[in-house]
Scaffold this active site. Structure first.
Site, PDB file in Angstrom:
ATOM      1  N   LYS A 171       0.841  -1.204   0.000  1.00  0.00           N
ATOM      2  CA  LYS A 171       0.000   0.000   0.000  1.00  0.00           C
ATOM      3  C   LYS A 171       0.874   1.251   0.000  1.00  0.00           C
ATOM      4  O   LYS A 171       2.081   1.168   0.269  1.00  0.00           O
ATOM      5  CB  LYS A 171      -0.914  -0.023   1.232  1.00  0.00           C
ATOM      6  CG  LYS A 171      -0.170  -0.048   2.562  1.00  0.00           C
ATOM      7  CD  LYS A 171      -1.102  -0.415   3.715  1.00  0.00           C
ATOM      8  CE  LYS A 171      -0.332  -0.395   5.030  1.00  0.00           C
ATOM      9  NZ  LYS A 171      -1.134  -0.965   6.142  1.00  0.00           N
ATOM     10  N   ARG A 199     -10.943  -0.312  14.130  1.00  0.00           N
ATOM     11  CA  ARG A 199     -10.637   0.551  12.994  1.00  0.00           C
ATOM     12  C   ARG A 199     -11.479   0.033  11.834  1.00  0.00           C
ATOM     13  O   ARG A 199     -12.595   0.471  11.637  1.00  0.00           O
ATOM     14  CB  ARG A 199      -9.126   0.489  12.721  1.00  0.00           C
ATOM     15  CG  ARG A 199      -8.616   1.562  11.811  1.00  0.00           C
ATOM     16  CD  ARG A 199      -7.108   1.503  11.632  1.00  0.00           C
ATOM     17  NE  ARG A 199      -6.648   0.287  10.947  1.00  0.00           N
ATOM     18  CZ  ARG A 199      -5.412   0.110  10.523  1.00  0.00           C
ATOM     19  NH1 ARG A 199      -4.488   1.053  10.687  1.00  0.00           N
ATOM     20  NH2 ARG A 199      -5.054  -0.996   9.904  1.00  0.00           N
ATOM     21  N   TYR A 222      16.047  29.794   9.080  1.00  0.00           N
ATOM     22  CA  TYR A 222      14.811  30.440   9.536  1.00  0.00           C
ATOM     23  C   TYR A 222      14.715  30.428  11.059  1.00  0.00           C
ATOM     24  O   TYR A 222      15.040  29.418  11.693  1.00  0.00           O
ATOM     25  CB  TYR A 222      13.590  29.695   8.994  1.00  0.00           C
ATOM     26  CG  TYR A 222      13.301  29.913   7.538  1.00  0.00           C
ATOM     27  CD1 TYR A 222      13.090  31.199   7.030  1.00  0.00           C
ATOM     28  CD2 TYR A 222      13.224  28.836   6.667  1.00  0.00           C
ATOM     29  CE1 TYR A 222      12.801  31.387   5.684  1.00  0.00           C
ATOM     30  CE2 TYR A 222      12.934  29.020   5.324  1.00  0.00           C
ATOM     31  CZ  TYR A 222      12.722  30.306   4.839  1.00  0.00           C
ATOM     32  OH  TYR A 222      12.439  30.484   3.520  1.00  0.00           O
ATOM     33  N   MET A 248      12.106  24.104   3.116  1.00  0.00           N
ATOM     34  CA  MET A 248      11.329  23.303   2.162  1.00  0.00           C
ATOM     35  C   MET A 248      12.215  22.473   1.237  1.00  0.00           C
ATOM     36  O   MET A 248      11.976  21.295   1.006  1.00  0.00           O
ATOM     37  CB  MET A 248      10.426  24.222   1.330  1.00  0.00           C
ATOM     38  CG  MET A 248       9.487  23.454   0.421  1.00  0.00           C
ATOM     39  SD  MET A 248       8.542  24.515  -0.666  1.00  0.00           S
ATOM     40  CE  MET A 248       7.497  25.363   0.497  1.00  0.00           C
TER      41      MET A 248
HETATM   42  C1  LIG Z   1      -0.421  -1.917   6.824  1.00  0.00           C
HETATM   43  C2  LIG Z   1      -1.035  -3.204   7.195  1.00  0.00           C
HETATM   44  C3  LIG Z   1      -0.256  -4.363   7.269  1.00  0.00           C
HETATM   45  C4  LIG Z   1       1.252  -4.345   7.182  1.00  0.00           C
HETATM   46  O1  LIG Z   1       1.757  -3.888   8.421  1.00  0.00           O
HETATM   47  P1  LIG Z   1       3.317  -3.728   8.702  1.00  0.00           P
HETATM   48  O2  LIG Z   1       3.377  -3.307  10.118  1.00  0.00           O
HETATM   49  O3  LIG Z   1       3.824  -2.698   7.757  1.00  0.00           O
HETATM   50  O4  LIG Z   1       3.944  -5.043   8.460  1.00  0.00           O
HETATM   51  C5  LIG Z   1      -0.913  -5.572   7.469  1.00  0.00           C
HETATM   52  N1  LIG Z   1      -2.245  -5.615   7.611  1.00  0.00           N
HETATM   53  C6  LIG Z   1      -3.032  -4.521   7.591  1.00  0.00           C
HETATM   54  C7  LIG Z   1      -4.486  -4.637   7.781  1.00  0.00           C
HETATM   55  C8  LIG Z   1      -2.444  -3.267   7.392  1.00  0.00           C
HETATM   56  O5  LIG Z   1      -3.205  -2.174   7.392  1.00  0.00           O
END
Ligand SMILES: *Cc1c(COP(=O)(O)O)cnc(C)c1O
Length: 390
Positions: free
Chosen positions: A52, A149, A270, A318
């Site tokens: 992802k 969640r 800055y 930046m």
């Molecule tokens: C992001 C995610 C993972 C992977 O988690 P890591 O800690 O990066 O290994 C696995 N399962 C779900 C549902 C996630 O959202």
């Protein structure tokens, strides 16, 4: 040692932006290591890859292509659109979409052979209804065991057609751990027990609980399908143990733009938040918070130039950051425009950088900007279909 900075024509690399090197051989070795923790296919254990957020910022397409060549057959993305992109790169693989089935998106899933993670009873019902017309299509059923969640509660299962769900091809029953990176956290065991209690209701499905850190808990957390992300990319899945068992995958370098000799005490950057010694050397690098070098690293980070640690001085801006190179210059380092500084490397890992910035390595990775030139070591090229001449 006194030496004027060379003019910009001395650029050594030809690069004006930073260079992000992704070592896909190390990524592949990390995946094999995690697959072996799952026991490997011979033992009935398989290991997916979570890609992802564009492969945690490193490039979902080159990452997935390489892992598919290693034997990885299952990928997870967050958004359906990420899945559409991935489908082109790994045409044979299973692609699960974590964020679930939004109304009206089922045809998109079918067209691209994507499998939704069904996260509530409504989604489960909608997918079954869609499959009643379209024929049975793969999916994952996400049970919430304590994350609050995404996912449905175990009690929600009683209202669902478990026979029809259980008959979906390639069904995965999954849940997600909230505290896997804390070895002794009591929620781990509670989630494991809740998941193990649901698992027998889907005898034909593969069960998947462990993310990266979950794969380093006890055997009973592994089930059938591992679901690591962070550890693939070299992040430390066992932060409480200190030692990182994974190979580093990322190297981030940025060129020096200018080196200045300072002959009186001055403030830097800055807000004038830093002050030099009366005699000092300051180098300005071509990376800033727009490149994911977080502003929280102001006066806290360290970069390596010529193998020598140089502290970030002043605020990160930046497009630029300033580092105090006085010690490196005094030790004889030749620092000039074009010299590459290491921002992330084996001496200074994503977890170290995150520690300086007061965040987690996941955020460091996914913040890496789009301005870096990206170089992939061990890349698998696309087999492009031959251009027809007819
Ligand atoms: C992001 C995610 C993972 C992977 O988690 P890591 O800690 O990066 O290994 C696995 N399962 C779900 C549902 C996630 O959202």
């Amino acid at each position: 040692m006194k030496r004027r900075a060379e003019p910009a024509s001395a650029v050594q690399t030809g690069e004006t932006a930073g260079l992000l090197t992704v070592d896909l051989d190390a990524l592949a070795a990390n995946w094999r290591m995690l697959r072996d923790r799952m026991g490997g296919p011979e033992a009935g254990g398989a290991c997916a890859a979570v890609v992802k957020a564009d492969g945690y910022g490193l490039g979902a397409v080159p990452v997935a292509r390489r892992l598919a060549a290693e034997g990885c057959t299952t990928f997870f993305v967050a958004h359906a659109e990420e899945g559409v992109e991935l489908r082109q790169a790994v045409p044979e693989a299973e692609v699960f979409v974590l964020n679930g089935l939004l109304p009206g998106t089922a045809p998109l899933y079918r067209r691209n052979r994507l499998a939704p993670c069904l996260n509530d009873p409504g989604q489960a019902g909608a997918w079954l209804e869609f499959c009643a017309d379209a024929g049975p299509l793969p999916a994952a059923l996400h049970i919430d065991t304590g994350m609050t969640r995404l996912g449905l509660d175990a009690e929600d299962l009683d209202a669902l057609d478990l026979g029809a769900l259980g008959a979906l091809p390639g069904l995965v029953v999954m849940s997600h751990l909230a505290c896997a990176d804390e070895l002794g956290h009591p929620l781990n065991r509670r989630q494991q027990a809740a998941f193990a209690a649901v698992r027998p209701r889907f005898p034909a499905a593969r069960a998947s609980l462990a993310n990266s850190s979950g794969l380093f808990l006890d055997d009973e957390f592994r089930f059938d399908l591992g679901r690591p992300g962070y550890a693939l990319y070299g992040g430390n899945p066992t932060p409480s143990a200190g030692i990182n068992p994974m190979q580093p995958v990322v190297r981030l370098q940025a060129p020096v733009l200018q080196v200045r000799e300072i002959r009186e005490r001055r403030t830097v950057g800055y807000g004038a938040t830093a002050e030099t010694a009366p005699s000092a050397w300051i180098a300005t690098l071509a990376a800033g918070y727009a490149d994911g070098y977080l502003r929280a690293m102001s006066n806290r980070g360290t970069v390596f130039i010529d193998g020598r640690a140089c502290p970030v001085t002043g605020r990160v801006s930046m497009d630029l950051l300033t580092v105090d190179v006085t010690e490196a210059v005094q030790a004889g380092s030749e620092i000039r425009p074009g010299t590459l500084a290491d921002l992330i490397d084996t001496r200074h890992t994503i977890d170290d950088v995150a520690g300086h910035a007061g965040t987690i390595g996941y955020e460091i990775l996914t913040s890496l900007g789009s301005r870096y030139r990206r170089r992939y070591l061990g890349e698998i090229e696309t087999a492009r279909p031959a251009q027809g001449s007819a």
